[in-house]
Write an enzyme that holds these catalytic residues in place. Sequence first.
Site, mmCIF file in Angstrom:
data_model
loop_
_atom_site.group_PDB
_atom_site.id
_atom_site.type_symbol
_atom_site.label_atom_id
_atom_site.label_comp_id
_atom_site.label_asym_id
_atom_site.label_seq_id
_atom_site.Cartn_x
_atom_site.Cartn_y
_atom_site.Cartn_z
ATOM 1 N N SER A 19 0.936 -1.072 -0.029
ATOM 2 C CA SER A 19 0.183 -0.452 0.107
ATOM 3 C C SER A 19 1.097 1.431 0.056
ATOM 4 C CB SER A 19 -0.818 -0.212 1.529
ATOM 5 O OG SER A 19 -1.653 -0.721 1.191
ATOM 6 N N HIS A 50 -2.959 -0.279 -4.533
ATOM 7 C CA HIS A 50 -2.547 -1.155 -5.185
ATOM 8 C C HIS A 50 -2.320 -0.569 -6.702
ATOM 9 C CE1 HIS A 50 -2.219 -3.360 -0.899
ATOM 10 N NE2 HIS A 50 -1.355 -3.497 -1.709
ATOM 11 N N ARG A 79 -1.071 -6.342 -4.657
ATOM 12 C CA ARG A 79 -0.907 -7.991 -3.481
ATOM 13 C C ARG A 79 -3.140 -8.485 -3.348
ATOM 14 N NH1 ARG A 79 2.156 -6.294 0.208
ATOM 15 N NH2 ARG A 79 4.046 -7.732 0.133
ATOM 16 N N HIS A 81 -5.360 -10.043 -0.327
ATOM 17 C CA HIS A 81 -4.811 -10.117 1.219
ATOM 18 C C HIS A 81 -6.098 -11.179 1.832
ATOM 19 C CE1 HIS A 81 -3.200 -6.025 -0.097
ATOM 20 N NE2 HIS A 81 -2.750 -6.179 0.334
ATOM 21 N N TYR A 138 -7.730 -9.953 3.951
ATOM 22 C CA TYR A 138 -8.820 -9.601 4.700
ATOM 23 C C TYR A 138 -10.052 -9.082 3.248
ATOM 24 C CZ TYR A 138 -6.111 -4.935 3.601
ATOM 25 O OH TYR A 138 -5.269 -4.489 2.532
ATOM 26 N N GLU A 139 -8.960 -9.540 1.776
ATOM 27 C CA GLU A 139 -9.821 -9.168 0.632
ATOM 28 C C GLU A 139 -11.175 -10.141 0.811
ATOM 29 O OE1 GLU A 139 -8.383 -7.824 -2.445
ATOM 30 O OE2 GLU A 139 -6.519 -7.869 -1.309
ATOM 31 N N ALA A 154 3.335 -1.470 3.612
ATOM 32 C CA ALA A 154 2.817 -0.296 4.795
ATOM 33 C C ALA A 154 2.566 -0.680 6.084
ATOM 34 C CB ALA A 154 2.268 0.838 4.230
ATOM 35 N N MET A 171 -0.219 -6.059 7.403
ATOM 36 C CA MET A 171 -1.688 -7.156 6.911
ATOM 37 C C MET A 171 -1.476 -7.335 5.644
ATOM 38 S SD MET A 171 -5.169 -4.612 7.860
ATOM 39 C CE MET A 171 -5.348 -3.651 8.593
ATOM 40 N N SER A 172 0.148 -7.877 5.973
ATOM 41 C CA SER A 172 0.428 -8.590 4.491
ATOM 42 C C SER A 172 1.375 -9.776 4.604
ATOM 43 C CB SER A 172 0.556 -7.673 3.360
ATOM 44 O OG SER A 172 1.748 -6.670 3.648
ATOM 45 N N ASN A 186 2.719 5.662 9.925
ATOM 46 C CA ASN A 186 1.497 5.588 11.235
ATOM 47 C C ASN A 186 1.553 5.290 12.306
ATOM 48 O OD1 ASN A 186 -0.023 3.277 9.672
ATOM 49 N ND2 ASN A 186 -0.374 3.607 11.830
ATOM 50 N N HIS A 238 -6.646 4.398 7.241
ATOM 51 C CA HIS A 238 -6.072 4.226 5.544
ATOM 52 C C HIS A 238 -5.554 5.656 4.771
ATOM 53 C CE1 HIS A 238 -4.881 1.442 3.228
ATOM 54 N NE2 HIS A 238 -5.779 2.098 1.352
HETATM 55 N N1 HPA Z 1 -1.622 -1.814 11.470
HETATM 56 C C1 HPA Z 1 -1.599 -2.804 10.317
HETATM 57 N N2 HPA Z 1 -1.628 -2.898 9.255
HETATM 58 C C2 HPA Z 1 -0.528 -1.259 8.566
HETATM 59 C C3 HPA Z 1 -0.838 -0.105 10.157
HETATM 60 C C4 HPA Z 1 -1.674 -0.433 11.249
HETATM 61 O O1 HPA Z 1 -1.515 0.663 12.091
HETATM 62 N N3 HPA Z 1 -0.291 1.238 9.028
HETATM 63 C C5 HPA Z 1 0.119 0.266 7.718
HETATM 64 N N4 HPA Z 1 -0.591 -0.866 8.008
#
Ligand code: HPA
Length: 274
Positions: free
Chosen positions: A34, A66, A86, A88, A90-91, A118, A213-214, A237, A249
């Site tokens: 991301s 993406h 990619r 995921h 969660y999708e 990310a 998450m990846s 972040n 996001h």
């Molecule tokens: N948590 C999970 N996935 C992420 C985060 C986060 O804080 N930042 C970017 N991807």
Amino acid sequence: MAESDPFALAHRAAAALAQRTGVGCHDVVVVLGSGWADAADGLGEVVADVEMADLPGFPAPTVEGHRNLARSVRVGETAALILGGRAHLYEGHPVDTVVHGVRTAVVAGCRTAVLTNAAGGLNPDWPVGQPVVIADHLNLTGASPMVGPAPPDGQATRFVDLTEAYSSRLRDLARQVDPTLPEGVYAGLMGGAFETPAEIRMFAGLGADLVGMSTVLEVIAARHLGAEVLGISLVTNPAAGLSDAEVDHQDVLAAGVAAGPRMLDLLAGVLERL
Ligand code: HPA
């Protein structure tokens, strides 16, 4: 045609990739996480662009940040495959779909996989925009690409050694490009929602420096097929509860865009040295 064997599907996709790009063998795959998508522009000399969803087994990316592009580029003597997105968990994708891009790339010849993402930062010393070399991971997804029918004959067995999942040789090489790069442990979650502050405190206690998450499933799949892995997180972040701000996001994407030129230099430097 439905394909129940994910390895056979990766072979079909690799054949289609070779045919569409005119490149019979790629050496390295770079998966852009991301916010990293802009790093695809300027990495080497473009040989061919292929819509990822046109390749067997690749779903269209649904996540903002993406790009639906598999790009074949040449960097010196190296044929690099840049995957602009990619799949995921969660999708709602099954694990085999999540790792299909990496499996296809390795079957297409890639002996090296550079996986970017990310991540939320747990280390208070790391500002937003800090790239971090992944030294190791915690697979907290509850899933594994090695669950299911045993890999077919001719493939390594499922019990993949992950002692050095992230190659120390490649980590050293990344630090040649940027000696200031820190290293950290990446906790990979199923995701879908960001974490609670209590979860982040728990992950810190477990030894995590980054949360995302990846990546972790792709690393296991790449190691299973014998590729060497470099993982790089971009801290987009502070992890939940570590700052006054909520996790958003759009901020993740904005941090990726802002860090784009630095990420491009880092990836280009790595590819040049492979
Ligand atoms: N948590 C999970 N996935 C992420 C985060 C986060 O804080 N930042 C970017 N991807």
